[in-house]
Design a protein around this motif. Structure first.
Motif, PDB file in Angstrom:
ATOM      1  N   ALA A  11       0.819  -1.218   0.000  1.00 45.54           N
ATOM      2  CA  ALA A  11       0.000   0.000   0.000  1.00 45.54           C
ATOM      3  C   ALA A  11       0.845   1.257   0.000  1.00 45.54           C
ATOM      4  O   ALA A  11       0.398   2.313  -0.448  1.00 45.54           O
ATOM      5  N   ASP A  12       2.079   1.172   0.519  1.00 46.51           N
ATOM      6  CA  ASP A  12       2.897   2.364   0.622  1.00 46.51           C
ATOM      7  C   ASP A  12       4.038   2.381  -0.404  1.00 46.51           C
ATOM      8  O   ASP A  12       4.983   3.127  -0.290  1.00 46.51           O
ATOM      9  N   ALA A  13       3.951   1.530  -1.422  1.00 48.82           N
ATOM     10  CA  ALA A  13       5.008   1.465  -2.429  1.00 48.82           C
ATOM     11  C   ALA A  13       4.640   2.283  -3.656  1.00 48.82           C
ATOM     12  O   ALA A  13       3.475   2.417  -4.011  1.00 48.82           O
ATOM     13  N   ALA A  14       5.661   2.843  -4.306  1.00 46.96           N
ATOM     14  CA  ALA A  14       5.454   3.639  -5.513  1.00 46.96           C
ATOM     15  C   ALA A  14       6.013   2.952  -6.749  1.00 46.96           C
ATOM     16  O   ALA A  14       6.069   3.564  -7.808  1.00 46.96           O
ATOM     17  N   ARG A  15       6.447   1.723  -6.640  1.00 48.68           N
ATOM     18  CA  ARG A  15       6.898   0.970  -7.807  1.00 48.68           C
ATOM     19  C   ARG A  15       5.667   0.561  -8.618  1.00 48.68           C
ATOM     20  O   ARG A  15       4.839  -0.209  -8.173  1.00 48.68           O
ATOM     21  N   LEU A  16       5.567   1.080  -9.841  1.00 56.17           N
ATOM     22  CA  LEU A  16       4.409   0.807 -10.671  1.00 56.17           C
ATOM     23  C   LEU A  16       4.579  -0.448 -11.518  1.00 56.17           C
ATOM     24  O   LEU A  16       3.607  -1.105 -11.863  1.00 56.17           O
ATOM     25  N   TRP A  17       5.822  -0.764 -11.865  1.00 54.82           N
ATOM     26  CA  TRP A  17       6.067  -1.933 -12.717  1.00 54.82           C
ATOM     27  C   TRP A  17       7.543  -2.248 -12.714  1.00 54.82           C
ATOM     28  O   TRP A  17       8.377  -1.344 -12.632  1.00 54.82           O
ATOM     29  N   SER A  18       7.868  -3.519 -12.778  1.00 57.06           N
ATOM     30  CA  SER A  18       9.238  -3.932 -13.048  1.00 57.06           C
ATOM     31  C   SER A  18       9.210  -5.216 -13.854  1.00 57.06           C
ATOM     32  O   SER A  18       8.278  -6.026 -13.728  1.00 57.06           O
ATOM     33  N   SER A  19      10.210  -5.385 -14.690  1.00 60.57           N
ATOM     34  CA  SER A  19      10.257  -6.559 -15.551  1.00 60.57           C
ATOM     35  C   SER A  19      11.694  -6.876 -15.903  1.00 60.57           C
ATOM     36  O   SER A  19      12.459  -5.975 -16.265  1.00 60.57           O
ATOM     37  N   GLY A  20      12.044  -8.144 -15.816  1.00 57.52           N
ATOM     38  CA  GLY A  20      13.379  -8.587 -16.175  1.00 57.52           C
ATOM     39  C   GLY A  20      13.381  -9.802 -17.072  1.00 57.52           C
ATOM     40  O   GLY A  20      14.362 -10.532 -17.128  1.00 57.52           O
ATOM     41  N   ALA A  21      12.261 -10.023 -17.773  1.00 56.60           N
ATOM     42  CA  ALA A  21      12.131 -11.152 -18.713  1.00 56.60           C
ATOM     43  C   ALA A  21      12.256 -12.505 -18.023  1.00 56.60           C
ATOM     44  O   ALA A  21      12.558 -13.508 -18.669  1.00 56.60           O
ATOM     45  N   GLY A 196      19.555  -2.963 -36.552  1.00 51.97           N
ATOM     46  CA  GLY A 196      20.177  -2.791 -35.242  1.00 51.97           C
ATOM     47  C   GLY A 196      19.843  -3.979 -34.362  1.00 51.97           C
ATOM     48  O   GLY A 196      18.942  -4.769 -34.666  1.00 51.97           O
ATOM     49  N   ASP A 197      20.557  -4.123 -33.263  1.00 50.04           N
ATOM     50  CA  ASP A 197      20.382  -5.274 -32.393  1.00 50.04           C
ATOM     51  C   ASP A 197      20.761  -4.863 -30.969  1.00 50.04           C
ATOM     52  O   ASP A 197      21.906  -4.483 -30.715  1.00 50.04           O
ATOM     53  N   TRP A 198      19.789  -4.901 -30.038  1.00 50.84           N
ATOM     54  CA  TRP A 198      20.076  -4.546 -28.660  1.00 50.84           C
ATOM     55  C   TRP A 198      19.167  -5.307 -27.703  1.00 50.84           C
ATOM     56  O   TRP A 198      18.182  -5.927 -28.105  1.00 50.84           O
ATOM     57  N   TYR A 199      19.515  -5.255 -26.418  1.00 50.29           N
ATOM     58  CA  TYR A 199      18.849  -6.022 -25.387  1.00 50.29           C
ATOM     59  C   TYR A 199      18.406  -5.091 -24.260  1.00 50.29           C
ATOM     60  O   TYR A 199      19.103  -4.134 -23.929  1.00 50.29           O
ATOM     61  N   PHE A 200      17.242  -5.398 -23.648  1.00 48.05           N
ATOM     62  CA  PHE A 200      16.745  -4.669 -22.492  1.00 48.05           C
ATOM     63  C   PHE A 200      16.611  -5.627 -21.310  1.00 48.05           C
ATOM     64  O   PHE A 200      16.208  -6.776 -21.466  1.00 48.05           O
ATOM     65  N   ASP A 201      16.895  -5.113 -20.107  1.00 46.83           N
ATOM     66  CA  ASP A 201      16.728  -5.931 -18.907  1.00 46.83           C
ATOM     67  C   ASP A 201      16.468  -5.015 -17.712  1.00 46.83           C
ATOM     68  O   ASP A 201      16.748  -3.812 -17.759  1.00 46.83           O
ATOM     69  N   ASP A 202      15.891  -5.586 -16.667  1.00 46.72           N
ATOM     70  CA  ASP A 202      15.686  -4.921 -15.377  1.00 46.72           C
ATOM     71  C   ASP A 202      15.056  -3.540 -15.537  1.00 46.72           C
ATOM     72  O   ASP A 202      15.618  -2.509 -15.155  1.00 46.72           O
ATOM     73  N   ILE A 203      13.862  -3.529 -16.101  1.00 47.35           N
ATOM     74  CA  ILE A 203      13.108  -2.298 -16.343  1.00 47.35           C
ATOM     75  C   ILE A 203      12.250  -1.998 -15.116  1.00 47.35           C
ATOM     76  O   ILE A 203      11.702  -2.914 -14.496  1.00 47.35           O
ATOM     77  N   ALA A 204      12.133  -0.717 -14.761  1.00 53.72           N
ATOM     78  CA  ALA A 204      11.326  -0.346 -13.595  1.00 53.72           C
ATOM     79  C   ALA A 204      10.716   1.032 -13.789  1.00 53.72           C
ATOM     80  O   ALA A 204      11.292   1.885 -14.466  1.00 53.72           O
ATOM     81  N   ILE A 205       9.544   1.234 -13.185  1.00 56.61           N
ATOM     82  CA  ILE A 205       8.854   2.524 -13.188  1.00 56.61           C
ATOM     83  C   ILE A 205       8.456   2.862 -11.760  1.00 56.61           C
ATOM     84  O   ILE A 205       7.807   2.057 -11.083  1.00 56.61           O
ATOM     85  N   ASN A 206       8.840   4.054 -11.291  1.00 54.76           N
ATOM     86  CA  ASN A 206       8.405   4.583  -9.999  1.00 54.76           C
ATOM     87  C   ASN A 206       7.666   5.899 -10.207  1.00 54.76           C
ATOM     88  O   ASN A 206       7.920   6.611 -11.188  1.00 54.76           O
ATOM     89  N   ASP A 207       6.769   6.232  -9.269  1.00 58.16           N
ATOM     90  CA  ASP A 207       6.263   7.598  -9.200  1.00 58.16           C
ATOM     91  C   ASP A 207       6.490   8.111  -7.775  1.00 58.16           C
ATOM     92  O   ASP A 207       7.214   7.503  -7.004  1.00 58.16           O
ATOM     93  N   THR A 208       5.894   9.233  -7.433  1.00 55.78           N
ATOM     94  CA  THR A 208       6.192   9.867  -6.151  1.00 55.78           C
ATOM     95  C   THR A 208       5.127   9.629  -5.094  1.00 55.78           C
ATOM     96  O   THR A 208       5.141  10.269  -4.044  1.00 55.78           O
ATOM     97  N   THR A 209       4.206   8.719  -5.342  1.00 56.31           N
ATOM     98  CA  THR A 209       3.194   8.402  -4.337  1.00 56.31           C
ATOM     99  C   THR A 209       3.758   7.410  -3.332  1.00 56.31           C
ATOM    100  O   THR A 209       4.775   6.757  -3.565  1.00 56.31           O
ATOM    101  N   GLY A 210       3.098   7.263  -2.209  1.00 54.89           N
ATOM    102  CA  GLY A 210       3.513   6.284  -1.227  1.00 54.89           C
ATOM    103  C   GLY A 210       4.708   6.749  -0.412  1.00 54.89           C
ATOM    104  O   GLY A 210       5.099   7.914  -0.423  1.00 54.89           O
ATOM    105  N   THR A 211       5.315   5.805   0.308  1.00 56.04           N
ATOM    106  CA  THR A 211       6.432   6.121   1.188  1.00 56.04           C
ATOM    107  C   THR A 211       7.693   5.340   0.837  1.00 56.04           C
ATOM    108  O   THR A 211       8.726   5.532   1.459  1.00 56.04           O
ATOM    109  N   GLN A 212       7.618   4.439  -0.145  1.00 57.43           N
ATOM    110  CA  GLN A 212       8.778   3.676  -0.574  1.00 57.43           C
ATOM    111  C   GLN A 212       8.962   3.805  -2.086  1.00 57.43           C
ATOM    112  O   GLN A 212       8.003   4.002  -2.814  1.00 57.43           O
ATOM    113  N   GLN A 213      10.228   3.699  -2.537  1.00 56.82           N
ATOM    114  CA  GLN A 213      10.533   3.672  -3.973  1.00 56.82           C
ATOM    115  C   GLN A 213       9.885   4.842  -4.708  1.00 56.82           C
ATOM    116  O   GLN A 213       9.243   4.671  -5.733  1.00 56.82           O
TER     117      GLN A 213
END
Length: 217
Positions: A11-21, A196-213
């Motif tokens: 309830a107090d976290a601001a992490r909206l999404w994370s993904s690492g495949a 082109g050729d590239w890789y993505f990993d450890d993606i995350a989205i935070n906002d400023t709501t809550g008390t963590q992250q």
């Protein structure tokens, strides 16, 4: 937190999404809301050989006749807020034409508020408000064959900061985009068709709501 496919929220976290495949699927509604590929061979795939952490990463293989991308829709509590984004990128082959690798949109529409561009030289640029005008270009050159941490702070008061490996790479006093209320982020968009050729990993989205992250991921 790196290498988590889906991060449970409190309830107090601001992490909206994370993904690492880590679920090792590029299908829609598994680790992201939507994914799409056009062309052959498949231009969006899961790779277990080159990854930043965990067991896998997303691979984008761009061709002149095709593209791959994936999008996550998020809810920033329905109010204008500061958004923080993070991803790791490994470039196997630089693009043959300047191309966007990250796009953020407000209101869950297809109109981008900002685009992060990977240039043919390995530098990064920012384009604002779904235009073709480059607002700022960083001084650093990204090389092939290594991982880079890229972070973007897109604020409600119109400022922008892009960090490369924890160091400020680009800033804007006014990014000219709309504040993000709820919206979407797209990894590796489609302008223009190029190779082109590239890789993505450890993606995350935070906002400023809550008390963590509530800050940089």
């Amino acid at each position: 937190i790196c290498a988590l496919a889906l991060l449970p929220q409190t309830a107090d976290a601001a992490r909206l999404w994370s993904s690492g495949a880590e679920l090792q699927s590029s299908a829609s509604e598994v680790e992201m809301a939507t994914s799409s590929t056009v062309g052959s061979p498949a231009t969006l795939s899961i790779n277990t050989s080159i990854k930043h952490s965990g067991a896998a990463a997303y691979r984008i293989q761009r061709t002149t006749s095709g593209f791959g991308r994936f999008t996550q829709i998020f809810d920033a509590s329905g109010v204008a807020t500061t958004m923080y984004f993070r991803f790791y990128i490994y470039i196997a082959t630089l693009p043959a034409a300047n191309t966007d690798i990250f796009a953020v949109a407000s209101g869950q529409t297809t109109e981008s508020e900002g685009l992060l561009i990977l240039n043919t030289t390995g530098t990064l640029s920012w384009i604002s408000d779904d235009s073709s005008t480059v607002r700022v270009t960083g001084a650093s050159t990204l090389s092939t064959g290594q991982w880079y941490r890229i972070e973007v702070a897109y604020t409600a008061n119109s400022t922008l900061e892009v960090r490369l490996n924890g160091v400020t790479e680009m800033t804007l006093a006014s990014h000219d985009g709309d504040p993000i209320t709820d919206g979407s982020v797209t990894m590796s968009a489609i302008r223009p068709d190029t190779t082109g050729d590239w890789y993505f990993d450890d993606i995350a989205i935070n906002d400023t709501t809550g008390t963590q992250q509530t800050g940089w991921p």
